[in-house]
Structure formats: structure tokens, C-alpha cells
Scaffold this active site. Structure first.
Site, PDB file in Angstrom:
ATOM      1  N   ASP A  50     -29.159  56.558  21.776  1.00 37.69           N
ATOM      2  CA  ASP A  50     -28.812  57.079  23.101  1.00 37.69           C
ATOM      3  C   ASP A  50     -29.957  57.915  23.688  1.00 37.69           C
ATOM      4  O   ASP A  50     -29.958  58.215  24.884  1.00 37.69           O
ATOM      5  CB  ASP A  50     -27.577  57.996  23.013  1.00 37.69           C
ATOM      6  CG  ASP A  50     -26.295  57.299  23.424  1.00 37.69           C
ATOM      7  OD1 ASP A  50     -26.367  56.349  24.227  1.00 37.69           O
ATOM      8  OD2 ASP A  50     -25.221  57.726  22.950  1.00 37.69           O
TER       9      ASP A  50
ATOM     10  N   LYS B  98     -20.039  47.431  24.776  1.00 37.13           N
ATOM     11  CA  LYS B  98     -21.213  47.576  23.896  1.00 37.13           C
ATOM     12  C   LYS B  98     -21.063  46.699  22.658  1.00 37.13           C
ATOM     13  O   LYS B  98     -22.003  46.011  22.245  1.00 37.13           O
ATOM     14  CB  LYS B  98     -21.406  49.048  23.513  1.00 37.13           C
ATOM     15  CG  LYS B  98     -21.828  49.901  24.688  1.00 37.13           C
ATOM     16  CD  LYS B  98     -21.898  51.393  24.400  1.00 37.13           C
ATOM     17  CE  LYS B  98     -22.255  52.140  25.680  1.00 37.13           C
ATOM     18  NZ  LYS B  98     -22.376  53.601  25.505  1.00 37.13           N
TER      19      LYS B  98
ATOM     20  N   GLN C 104     -19.850  58.176  21.615  1.00 40.18           N
ATOM     21  CA  GLN C 104     -19.526  58.019  23.042  1.00 40.18           C
ATOM     22  C   GLN C 104     -19.044  59.348  23.626  1.00 40.18           C
ATOM     23  O   GLN C 104     -18.177  60.016  23.059  1.00 40.18           O
ATOM     24  CB  GLN C 104     -18.462  56.925  23.218  1.00 40.18           C
ATOM     25  CG  GLN C 104     -18.177  56.548  24.662  1.00 40.18           C
ATOM     26  CD  GLN C 104     -19.315  55.770  25.338  1.00 40.18           C
ATOM     27  OE1 GLN C 104     -20.187  55.205  24.678  1.00 40.18           O
ATOM     28  NE2 GLN C 104     -19.304  55.756  26.651  1.00 40.18           N
TER      29      GLN C 104
HETATM   30  N1  L34 Z   1     -22.963  58.592  24.139  1.00 37.21           N
HETATM   31  N2  L34 Z   1     -21.834  58.353  26.150  1.00 37.21           N
HETATM   32  C1  L34 Z   1     -22.855  57.998  25.344  1.00 37.21           C
HETATM   33  N3  L34 Z   1     -23.789  57.071  25.695  1.00 37.21           N
HETATM   34  C2  L34 Z   1     -23.698  56.454  26.912  1.00 37.21           C
HETATM   35  O1  L34 Z   1     -24.648  55.586  27.293  1.00 37.21           O
HETATM   36  C3  L34 Z   1     -22.635  56.770  27.753  1.00 37.21           C
HETATM   37  N4  L34 Z   1     -22.434  56.138  28.972  1.00 37.21           N
HETATM   38  C4  L34 Z   1     -21.921  56.916  30.096  1.00 37.21           C
HETATM   39  C5  L34 Z   1     -20.651  57.627  29.607  1.00 37.21           C
HETATM   40  N5  L34 Z   1     -20.751  58.157  28.242  1.00 37.21           N
HETATM   41  C6  L34 Z   1     -21.717  57.755  27.362  1.00 37.21           C
HETATM   42  C7  L34 Z   1     -22.050  54.845  29.100  1.00 37.21           C
HETATM   43  O2  L34 Z   1     -22.050  54.053  28.180  1.00 37.21           O
HETATM   44  C8  L34 Z   1     -21.628  55.833  31.121  1.00 37.21           C
HETATM   45  N6  L34 Z   1     -21.685  54.589  30.376  1.00 37.21           N
HETATM   46  C9  L34 Z   1     -21.351  53.331  30.916  1.00 37.21           C
HETATM   47  C10 L34 Z   1     -21.491  52.145  30.194  1.00 37.21           C
HETATM   48  C11 L34 Z   1     -21.140  50.910  30.734  1.00 37.21           C
HETATM   49  C12 L34 Z   1     -20.661  50.834  32.016  1.00 37.21           C
HETATM   50  C13 L34 Z   1     -20.515  51.998  32.735  1.00 37.21           C
HETATM   51  C14 L34 Z   1     -20.853  53.230  32.188  1.00 37.21           C
HETATM   52  C15 L34 Z   1     -20.268  49.494  32.571  1.00 37.21           C
HETATM   53  O3  L34 Z   1     -20.366  48.497  31.894  1.00 37.21           O
HETATM   54  N7  L34 Z   1     -19.791  49.438  33.820  1.00 37.21           N
HETATM   55  C16 L34 Z   1     -19.336  48.217  34.458  1.00 37.21           C
HETATM   56  C17 L34 Z   1     -17.864  48.308  34.827  1.00 37.21           C
HETATM   57  C18 L34 Z   1     -16.992  48.694  33.692  1.00 37.21           C
HETATM   58  C19 L34 Z   1     -15.523  48.791  34.071  1.00 37.21           C
HETATM   59  O4  L34 Z   1     -14.976  47.785  34.563  1.00 37.21           O
HETATM   60  O5  L34 Z   1     -14.924  49.866  33.875  1.00 37.21           O
HETATM   61  C20 L34 Z   1     -20.134  47.987  35.729  1.00 37.21           C
HETATM   62  O6  L34 Z   1     -20.258  46.849  36.141  1.00 37.21           O
HETATM   63  O7  L34 Z   1     -20.617  48.981  36.306  1.00 37.21           O
END
Ligand code: L34
Length: 293
Positions: free
Chosen positions: A123, A56, A100
Site C-alpha cells: 500500500d 482486489k 484495508q
Molecule cells: N489499506 N485501504 C487500504 N488500501 C487502499 O488502497 C484503500 N483504498 C481506499 C479505501 N481504503 C483502502 C481502496 O482500495 C479506496 N480504495 C478503492 C479501491 C477500489 C475502488 C474504489 C476505492 C473501486 O474499484 N471502485 C470502483 C467501484 C466500486 C463499487 O462499485 O463500489 C470504481 O469503478 O470506481
């Protein structure tokens, strides 16, 4: 979008949208205003949370936003965290912020969420924003559902009158998704079924689906025999599965058996590179919206 297979490329789409956001930021700055500013509170050492928050912050840099990362130890008291939230509420230099999740067990997540000023709740988790969303009023949409809506929209997926089956009823994905997909608007108007752990005949429910949205956090839960030919599959799951052969000792898998399902469906989101990057980009869109003059 360039399309040469049946993959919904969340990573590429998020780049396109980030480019659009950075154009907007340029205009804001050129007219003499300061750039949008997002703050993130990260508590403890959860590796997944650390990686998401890092992504982020990096994305803020890419589009020209300011960002502030506030990291605290897992033993922070609930009162200290509430105090921190209050400071961010009052800080006029910060347009929007997130806490988060998940939080350590001794902290009441709902209490913290409710302490956030709804106007800075990028959010979209505060009951005021959830309520507005339910009524179809202008609000911050939660980032993951917002990202999914944009993927369906930009890939031209017809949702009107279609059967949409959602798996999982969480506050941040399944439940808001069910509201958005049934709204009377573009990328809505679907007939929605919200399934969960008490659902009977999951397979029968899924086989009726034109659109499947899987958000249960259970690796490879959706198998090819549960998918109707030509369905659109959105895989929200990001599960870390131990893998000695992988560099980091684990690999990411979704809630859907991707390899088996991709030959049967018309479109599918991969994991990684699907919903995850769109979640981050949607947070940026909300922060842009939060920037007031
Ligand atoms: N307050 N908590 C708050 N806001 C959110 O919007 C979230 N979320 C979820 C968990 N807790 C939170 C996220 O940010 C899930 N989440 C999230 C954000 C980004 C990615 C996955 C979940 C992401 O970028 N995923 C990548 C892979 C990341 C890795 O390598 O670990 C993808 O390509 O799916």
C-alpha cells in the site's frame, strides 16, 4: 488507448495493465518460481471495504497471482491485529499485504501501519515508504496516486510546468499526490497547489488549474463554474448517494459534477470506472514488485 471522447477510461486502462502483469507472471512461473502472492486483512462489515477487497482478490486471480483474504470481526483487539500483521511479516510465502482501511475506532491505524514490514507494504503507507517517496527513492507508491500518475502518463497529459490543483490533503491521496506531481520526472514537474478545508477562494484557485485532482469525499463539490476551459480533471471521490431507482439503493458519484464539467474540460475520469479500478491495478503492480527471488 483508443480515444473517441474526452473520457479517461480507467477500467479499460486497468485491463491493459493487468494483461501486461499476467505476461510477467507467466514468465515467473515458466522459469520455475511461484507466482506473486498478495494477502489482504479485512476487518468488520463495512460494505464499501468488502467490495474493494473483493475486487482486489478477483484481480489477483485474473493476473495469475495467489491471494489470501483474512477476514476478522470488528471487535478484534488491536493486539490480535498486530499479531496477525507480525505473522504475515514473517510468512515467506507472502510477498506483500494490506490492511484495508478504515479500521474500527478502537484500533490505532497508524500503529498498525507502522507494524507492517516496509518491504511488504504494498500500500506504500508505512513512514519508510512515504519518506522514500518524498526523497524520490525507489519505494512502493500508494496505489491511488500511482494509478493517477499512470492514467496521466498513458493518456499523454503534459504535466511539466502546468498548474496542478489538488483538493484534499489526506495521507493516502492528496498529500502523496502533491509530492508526486511536483517531482522532477516524467509526469511530474507541475506547479502544485494543495487545497483543503481551510482554503480561501477555492473557486479562484481551481480556475487557475490546468489539472484538477479532486479527493475530498464530497459529492459534486467541483462544479463547471470552477473549471477552466480545457482543464484535465481527475475525480478520486467515490460517494454513495441514496437512489431509490438504483438496483442497490444507491449510486456512486464523484467529487466532480461530471455531466456539467465534461463539456468544459479536455479530459475527465468517470466515477465509477475511473480512478477506482486503477487503484486496484496499481496494488497488483506493487505486489509484482514485491516478489523477490
Ligand atoms: N489499506 N485501504 C487500504 N488500501 C487502499 O488502497 C484503500 N483504498 C481506499 C479505501 N481504503 C483502502 C481502496 O482500495 C479506496 N480504495 C478503492 C479501491 C477500489 C475502488 C474504489 C476505492 C473501486 O474499484 N471502485 C470502483 C467501484 C466500486 C463499487 O462499485 O463500489 C470504481 O469503478 O470506481
Amino acid at each position: 488507448m483508443i480515444q473517441n471522447d474526452n473520457i479517461i477510461d480507467g477500467k479499460s486502462l486497468s485491463q491493459v495493465i493487468k494483461q501486461e502483469i499476467s505476461e510477467e507472471v507467466k514468465k515467473i512461473v515458466q522459469s520455475g518460481h511461484r507466482a506473486p502472492h498478495l494477502a489482504a486483512i479485512l476487518i468488520g462489515e463495512n460494505p464499501a471495504s468488502q467490495s474493494y477487497v473483493k475486487s482486489k482478490v478477483r484481480s489477483c486471480e485474473q493476473v495469475g497471482f495467489r491471494s489470501t483474504l483474512i477476514q476478522k470481526e470488528a471487535d478484534i483487539s488491536e493486539d490480535e491485529l498486530l499479531e496477525l500483521v507480525d505473522q504475515l511479516n514473517k510468512n515467506e510465502e507472502i510477498d506483500g499485504f494490506i490492511v484495508q482501511l478504515p479500521l474500527p475506532k478502537h484500533i490505532d491505524e497508524m500503529k498498525v501501519t507502522m507494524a507492517i514490514d516496509p518491504e511488504k507494504d504494498v500500500d506504500g503507507f508505512h513512514p519508510v515508504n512515504v519518506g522514500k517517496m518524498s526523497l524520490g527513492l525507489d519505494c512502493f507508491l500508494p496505489a491511488t496516486p500511482y494509478g493517477i500518475i499512470q492514467m496521466l502518463d498513458r493518456y499523454g497529459v503534459e504535466t511539466s510546468g502546468k498548474q496542478c490543483v489538488i483538493i484534499g490533503r489526506s495521507n493516502i491521496v492528496g498529500t502523496p499526490m502533491s509530492i508526486l506531481m511536483s517531482r522532477k520526472m516524467k509526469t511530474g514537474n507541475a506547479t502544485v497547489t494543495l487545497t483543503h478545508s481551510r482554503t480561501q477562494n477555492m473557486k479562484e484557485e481551481l480556475l487557475r488549474a490546468d489539472i484538477i485532482i479532486a479527493a475530498i469525499g464530497y459529492p459534486n463539490f467541483v462544479t463547471a463554474d470552477m473549471v477552466k476551459e480545457g482543464a484535465v480533471i481527475i475525480d478520486v471521490g467515490i460517494n454513495r448517494v441514496e437512489d431509490a431507482a438504483a438496483k442497490r439503493g444507491y449510486r456512486l458519484v464523484g467529487d466532480v459534477d461530471f455531466e456539467a464539467c465534461k463539456n468544459k474540460c479536455s479530459l475527465i475520469t468517470p466515477v465509477p470506472g475511473g480512478v477506482g479500478p486503477m487503484t486496484v491495478t496499481s496494488l497488483l503492480l506493487n505486489t509484482l514488485k514485491a516478489r523477490k527471488f
